[in-house]
Design a protein around this motif. Structure first.
Motif, mmCIF file in Angstrom:
data_model
loop_
_atom_site.group_PDB
_atom_site.id
_atom_site.type_symbol
_atom_site.label_atom_id
_atom_site.label_comp_id
_atom_site.label_asym_id
_atom_site.label_seq_id
_atom_site.Cartn_x
_atom_site.Cartn_y
_atom_site.Cartn_z
ATOM 1 N N ALA A 285 -6.496 -0.115 5.438
ATOM 2 C CA ALA A 285 -7.550 -1.090 5.725
ATOM 3 C C ALA A 285 -7.507 -2.266 4.758
ATOM 4 C CB ALA A 285 -8.918 -0.402 5.670
ATOM 5 N N MET A 286 -7.109 -2.009 3.500
ATOM 6 C CA MET A 286 -6.984 -3.107 2.539
ATOM 7 C C MET A 286 -5.943 -4.116 2.987
ATOM 8 S SD MET A 286 -7.250 -0.943 -1.025
ATOM 9 C CE MET A 286 -6.454 -2.239 -1.996
ATOM 10 N N THR A 287 -4.902 -3.644 3.663
ATOM 11 C CA THR A 287 -3.891 -4.563 4.184
ATOM 12 C C THR A 287 -4.533 -5.597 5.098
ATOM 13 O OG1 THR A 287 -2.182 -2.861 4.042
ATOM 14 C CG2 THR A 287 -1.749 -4.704 5.505
ATOM 15 N N ASP A 288 -5.425 -5.140 5.972
ATOM 16 C CA ASP A 288 -6.099 -6.081 6.872
ATOM 17 C C ASP A 288 -7.101 -6.952 6.128
ATOM 18 O OD1 ASP A 288 -5.122 -5.430 9.680
ATOM 19 O OD2 ASP A 288 -5.652 -3.450 8.943
ATOM 20 N N ALA A 289 -7.783 -6.388 5.125
ATOM 21 C CA ALA A 289 -8.737 -7.182 4.353
ATOM 22 C C ALA A 289 -8.034 -8.290 3.581
ATOM 23 C CB ALA A 289 -9.513 -6.277 3.397
ATOM 24 N N LEU A 290 -6.869 -7.987 2.999
ATOM 25 C CA LEU A 290 -6.158 -8.967 2.185
ATOM 26 C C LEU A 290 -5.384 -9.976 3.018
ATOM 27 C CD1 LEU A 290 -4.852 -6.488 -0.543
ATOM 28 C CD2 LEU A 290 -6.644 -8.205 -0.841
ATOM 29 N N ASP A 291 -4.970 -9.557 4.238
ATOM 30 C CA ASP A 291 -4.157 -10.430 5.091
ATOM 31 C C ASP A 291 -4.942 -11.024 6.258
ATOM 32 O OD1 ASP A 291 -1.946 -9.963 3.535
ATOM 33 O OD2 ASP A 291 -1.114 -8.402 4.822
ATOM 34 N N ASP A 292 -6.268 -10.826 6.262
ATOM 35 C CA ASP A 292 -7.101 -11.307 7.371
ATOM 36 C C ASP A 292 -6.630 -10.737 8.709
ATOM 37 O OD1 ASP A 292 -8.783 -12.875 5.737
ATOM 38 O OD2 ASP A 292 -7.350 -14.516 5.758
ATOM 39 N N GLY A 293 -6.238 -9.465 8.712
ATOM 40 C CA GLY A 293 -5.864 -8.804 9.954
ATOM 41 C C GLY A 293 -7.089 -8.391 10.735
ATOM 42 N N LEU B 258 -2.267 4.758 -6.332
ATOM 43 C CA LEU B 258 -1.110 5.285 -5.625
ATOM 44 C C LEU B 258 -1.442 5.562 -4.159
ATOM 45 C CD1 LEU B 258 1.609 5.649 -6.990
ATOM 46 C CD2 LEU B 258 1.256 8.109 -6.920
ATOM 47 N N GLY B 259 -2.634 6.119 -3.909
ATOM 48 C CA GLY B 259 -3.029 6.408 -2.532
ATOM 49 C C GLY B 259 -3.155 5.162 -1.688
ATOM 50 N N ALA B 260 -3.773 4.124 -2.246
ATOM 51 C CA ALA B 260 -3.887 2.863 -1.517
ATOM 52 C C ALA B 260 -2.523 2.239 -1.291
ATOM 53 C CB ALA B 260 -4.803 1.901 -2.281
ATOM 54 N N ALA B 261 -1.651 2.336 -2.297
ATOM 55 C CA ALA B 261 -0.302 1.775 -2.155
ATOM 56 C C ALA B 261 0.461 2.458 -1.032
ATOM 57 C CB ALA B 261 0.454 1.910 -3.478
ATOM 58 N N VAL B 262 0.292 3.775 -0.894
ATOM 59 C CA VAL B 262 0.954 4.497 0.198
ATOM 60 C C VAL B 262 0.468 3.973 1.543
ATOM 61 C CG1 VAL B 262 1.106 6.733 1.362
ATOM 62 C CG2 VAL B 262 1.476 6.589 -1.102
ATOM 63 N N GLY B 263 -0.858 3.808 1.685
ATOM 64 C CA GLY B 263 -1.396 3.287 2.940
ATOM 65 C C GLY B 263 -0.886 1.903 3.261
ATOM 66 N N MET B 264 -0.761 1.053 2.251
ATOM 67 C CA MET B 264 -0.210 -0.290 2.463
ATOM 68 C C MET B 264 1.253 -0.213 2.877
ATOM 69 S SD MET B 264 -1.760 -2.436 -0.730
ATOM 70 C CE MET B 264 -3.409 -3.115 -0.683
ATOM 71 N N ALA B 265 2.013 0.664 2.211
ATOM 72 C CA ALA B 265 3.435 0.789 2.538
ATOM 73 C C ALA B 265 3.630 1.326 3.953
ATOM 74 C CB ALA B 265 4.122 1.699 1.521
ATOM 75 N N MET B 266 2.736 2.196 4.408
ATOM 76 C CA MET B 266 2.812 2.687 5.783
ATOM 77 C C MET B 266 2.628 1.555 6.788
ATOM 78 S SD MET B 266 0.659 6.247 5.359
ATOM 79 C CE MET B 266 0.850 6.822 7.057
ATOM 80 N N ARG B 267 1.986 0.494 6.359
ATOM 81 C CA ARG B 267 1.774 -0.682 7.205
ATOM 82 C C ARG B 267 2.892 -1.706 7.069
ATOM 83 N NH1 ARG B 267 -3.569 -1.574 8.669
ATOM 84 N NH2 ARG B 267 -2.676 -3.312 9.842
ATOM 85 N N GLY B 268 3.937 -1.392 6.290
ATOM 86 C CA GLY B 268 5.076 -2.295 6.162
ATOM 87 C C GLY B 268 5.046 -3.193 4.950
ATOM 88 N N GLU B 269 4.014 -3.065 4.101
ATOM 89 C CA GLU B 269 3.980 -3.847 2.865
ATOM 90 C C GLU B 269 4.999 -3.279 1.870
ATOM 91 O OE1 GLU B 269 1.411 -6.399 2.067
ATOM 92 O OE2 GLU B 269 1.338 -6.370 4.245
ATOM 93 N N LEU C 129 8.420 4.351 3.202
ATOM 94 C CA LEU C 129 7.482 3.923 2.158
ATOM 95 C C LEU C 129 8.220 3.013 1.182
ATOM 96 C CD1 LEU C 129 5.293 7.022 1.216
ATOM 97 C CD2 LEU C 129 4.758 5.143 2.748
ATOM 98 N N PRO C 130 8.324 1.716 1.499
ATOM 99 C CA PRO C 130 8.978 0.777 0.581
ATOM 100 C C PRO C 130 8.051 0.456 -0.593
ATOM 101 C CG PRO C 130 8.140 -0.388 2.509
ATOM 102 C CD PRO C 130 7.853 1.071 2.734
ATOM 103 N N LEU C 131 8.032 1.348 -1.547
ATOM 104 C CA LEU C 131 7.020 1.332 -2.599
ATOM 105 C C LEU C 131 7.700 1.621 -3.933
ATOM 106 C CD1 LEU C 131 3.706 3.344 -2.147
ATOM 107 C CD2 LEU C 131 4.943 3.393 -4.287
ATOM 108 N N THR C 132 7.505 0.763 -4.912
ATOM 109 C CA THR C 132 8.107 0.936 -6.231
ATOM 110 C C THR C 132 7.010 1.037 -7.273
ATOM 111 O OG1 THR C 132 10.101 -0.292 -5.608
ATOM 112 C CG2 THR C 132 9.638 -0.078 -7.962
#
Length: 717
Positions: A151-159, A457-468, A504-507
């Motif tokens: 959900a943060m992905t949409d909040a930050l990207d105006d999705g 870490l949990g939020a980062a996983v959710g963002m990575a699942m969305r392609g971030e 999960l493109p996450l570093t």
């Protein structure tokens, strides 16, 4: 007994239909098509659950947690979503995917134990559900931070997508629950969390979960509005969820719904609820069955007649029986599938273990390879490994500046790159590794977060699942321990448990190690905990030029990477580093110093100590900077040790079960006949990292490394 459960729900529950199916107030604002679809899905779920119970009793499927009597919660809520939205269910919400056209046969095949890759191969789906579904979560509450990140992905990207997640009443006691709510609240993210309150967490009743009056009010601590709903009234659940989803989509932020029902069934097919609860309450709740309630309303309103009800039942039965037959046709999974979808590409370890399993399955001895040749694939000389730093304009910089430059280059190159962590914003991180990036790219790309490693870490996983492409920072390795839940449940396992559906493109950037005279938990070197975990790469640079190239390569990779930065070298080591972005190959070591008498295997901060030690002995010492600790570059390690006949492993971490123990075992297994001396591990001691006055006595240095080298050189059989 009444204290144990909400025997008769209070009047604060929102309700549309009375238990007899009559409207409480006005007629529900739901069209006939949706009414039929809600009913058909609940009925399909009930028929599916009953069939699965019979299959489980016959031993055809594994343990099953059913939704009997609770179907209104998942069906009513998920029906509020629209195409493009996201859903993060647990094992109790099977009906969510059924509502959106999910494959029954694939679900059955999974319960029969087929690997996801086998299911994909034999039961392919050309067009998946229009709503995006995560894999089903077994460790409860771990989905809530992932959903918050989505959900943060949409909040930050105006999705315009909304993310829906579920949690049981018992798992509201988990830290993940609050961390996920808090992140969603802080970022005003379009997230709707449904507490599926069936009043029992296996055998544990409500009064052992919370002293709060309701589970819903827990949302107040995160500043999130909440609502309590009759969980056996599918129209009430649907209307409440629809309002919450519409509010979130319109920018109103997150919301929590507590849907109250009762678990009339056992927790799962291995449970016997009669052993711990009084079933006198069951009659009350069975009289409030959600399917019967909606059916009564639909019959009264003429939306369905008795013939239509029978047709729905017959259609559901036919669909479930057909799905079972299709699932039975799926062949038994090839055991080699267990290696699939951990990391992209392959490695010596994977090739060798595949060969071992193949030999074992063919009746051969899997342990007769004493040279490592079963997995040999790369015969390049050591000097050709590791890539090369490109020519061009370059500047003398220290390691932390090289890290900062790599982050800057990737942020500029790819709009999907996002930095995440506490203090990474205006102050540029406690080590200033992100200095100036907040001002350059803004708070939507360089994101300061609440102080919660597990939440980050949990939020980062959710963002990575969305392609971030997310780059979370954990300030110190010693602060990583609270994040091990998300590391194990989500980050390391998501690709495997989804059958490769999710990358999960996450570093994760983690400063590690001692040498800075800091306080407790600021000097940890626990890389072996990461290395022991499948599904994640572990990379550790040793110099500024290496850090810049390896970090860029890690961020561009589609696998999750733990990127360990030797903070003791942040400002003590400088090097000429190219100004333009570049990458260096992962999974390949760097030959720092070529030799013929002894091999020193090392990484990170210890590379500099190894070179100094090599310069101080009267021998030809080879120094191999491993760079990647998982997967280990085994071929290069064996090639070097077979050439020199002697081996020293140098690392900062504790000795016991450290990465050096694995390297020693590998050399002993596959190069023992080349050894002219026992392997020596030069490491920290098996104690907690000490305080300021004794830190130097703990840390390996050039003198200790030189002693190890001299010991193996002087050994005689």
């Amino acid at each position: 007994m009444a204290k144990w459960t909400e025997t008769k729900p209070g009047e604060d529950l929102y309700r549309v239909l009375a238990p007899d199916g009559s409207p409480v107030d006005d007629q529900p604002d739901v069209d006939d098509e949706t009414l039929r679809r809600l009913y058909e899905t609940m009925r399909l779920s009930r028929v599916y659950d009953e069939k699965m119970l019979r299959l489980q009793r016959r031993g055809e499927i594994s343990i099953l947690s059913r939704s009997v009597g609770e179907e209104a919660i998942p069906v009513g809520s998920v029906a509020a979503l629209q195409a493009g939205d996201w859903c993060f269910p647990t094992y109790r919400q099977t009906p969510t995917k059924l509502y959106w056209g999910g494959s029954l046969a694939r679900a059955v095949a999974g319960l029969m134990g087929a690997e996801p890759e086998t299911v994909d191969e034999h039961l392919p789906v050309e067009d998946g559900p229009p709503v995006n579904f995560s894999p089903v979560y077994i460790p409860l509450a771990s989905n809530v931070p992932n959903a918050a990140g989505s959900a943060m992905t949409d909040a930050l990207d105006d999705g315009d997508a909304v993310t829906l997640s579920y949690i049981g009443d018992g798992s509201t006691s988990e830290g993940d629950f609050y961390e996920g709510l808090n992140f969603a609240g802080v970022f005003d993210a379009p997230a709707v969390t449904v507490v599926h309150n069936n009043q029992w967490a296996i055998s544990v009743p409500r009064h052992r979960q919370t002293a709060a009056d309701t589970y819903a009010q827990k949302a107040e601590a995160a500043g999130i509005p909440h609502r309590r709903v009759d969980g056996n009234d599918v129209l009430a659940v649907h209307e409440a969820a629809r309002e919450a989803v519409e509010r979130a989509r319109d920018g109103g932020g997150p919301m929590l719904l507590e849907c109250v029902t009762y678990r009339v069934d056992d927790h799962n097919t291995a449970d016997d609820a009669g052993a711990y609860r009084d079933d006198s309450q069951l009659e009350y709740w069975r009289d409030r069955d959600p399917i019967d309630r909606l059916e009564a309303y639909l019959l009264a309103e003429g939306v369905l007649d008795e013939a239509a009800v029978e047709a729905v039942e017959a259609d559901a039965t036919e669909r479930v029986e057909a799905a079972v037959e299709r699932a039975r046709e799926v062949p038994t999974s090839d055991p080699q599938r267990i290696f699939d979808n951990h990391l992209r590409g392959d490695s010596w370890t994977e090739r060798h273990q595949r060969a071992e399993l193949r030999a074992e399955r063919h009746g051969d001895n899997p342990f007769v390879d004493y040279t490592g040749s079963w997995a040999a694939a790369d015969d390049r000389p050591l000097a050709a490994l590791g890539g090369s730093v490109p020519d061009g304009d370059a500047t003398e910089v220290n390691l932390v500046t090289a890290v900062r430059d790599a982050l800057d280059g990737e942020l500029a190159r790819d709009d999907s790159v996002r930095l995440l962590g506490y203090d990474v914003g205006p102050i540029g991180g406690v080590f200033r590794a992100t200095e100036g990036l907040y001002e350059e790219y803004g708070g939507d790309r360089v994101v300061d977060t609440p102080l919660s490693e597990n939440g980050i870490l949990g939020a980062a996983v959710g963002m990575a699942m969305r392609g971030e492409r997310v780059v979370p920072e954990i300030q110190f390795m010693g602060f990583f321990y609270p994040a091990f839940g998300q590391f194990m449940y989500s980050l390391a396992k998501m690709r495997e448990r989804s059958g490769g559906a999710f990358d999960l493109p996450l570093t994760v950037r983690v400063p590690y190690g001692g040498g800075i005279k800091s306080s407790e938990y600021h000097s940890e070197s626990t890389e072996s905990l990461f290395v022991h975990t499948p599904g994640v790469r572990v990379v550790c640079p040793s110099s500024p030029a290496q850090a810049k190239g390896l970090l860029a390569a890690s961020i561009r990779h589609d696998d999750p990477v733990m990127f360990l930065e030797p903070k003791a070298k942040y400002r003590t080591q400088t090097e000429t580093v190219p100004d333009d972005p570049y990458t260096l190959p992962l999974d390949e070591p760097r030959l720092v110093r070529e030799g013929s008498d002894v091999t020193v295997l090392t990484w990170g901060a210890m590379v500099e100590e190894a070179v100094a030690a090599a310069d101080g002995v009267a021998a030809d010492v080879e120094v191999l900077d491993l760079r990647t600790l998982s997967p280990l570059p085994v071929e290069a390690v064996l090639a070097s040790v077979k050439k020199t006949g002697r081996c020293v492993v140098l690392h900062e971490a504790r000795r016991r079960v450290g990465v050096g123990a694995e390297l020693s075992a590998l050399v002993n297994e596959y190069a023992v006949d080349h050894l002219e001396a026992p392997i020596k591990r030069v490491t920290g001691y098996d104690v907690h990292f000490p305080g300021h006055q004794t830190e130097d006595a703990y840390l390996p240095d050039a003198d200790r490394a030189r002693a190890g080298i001299e010991a193996v050189l002087s050994y005689e059989y």
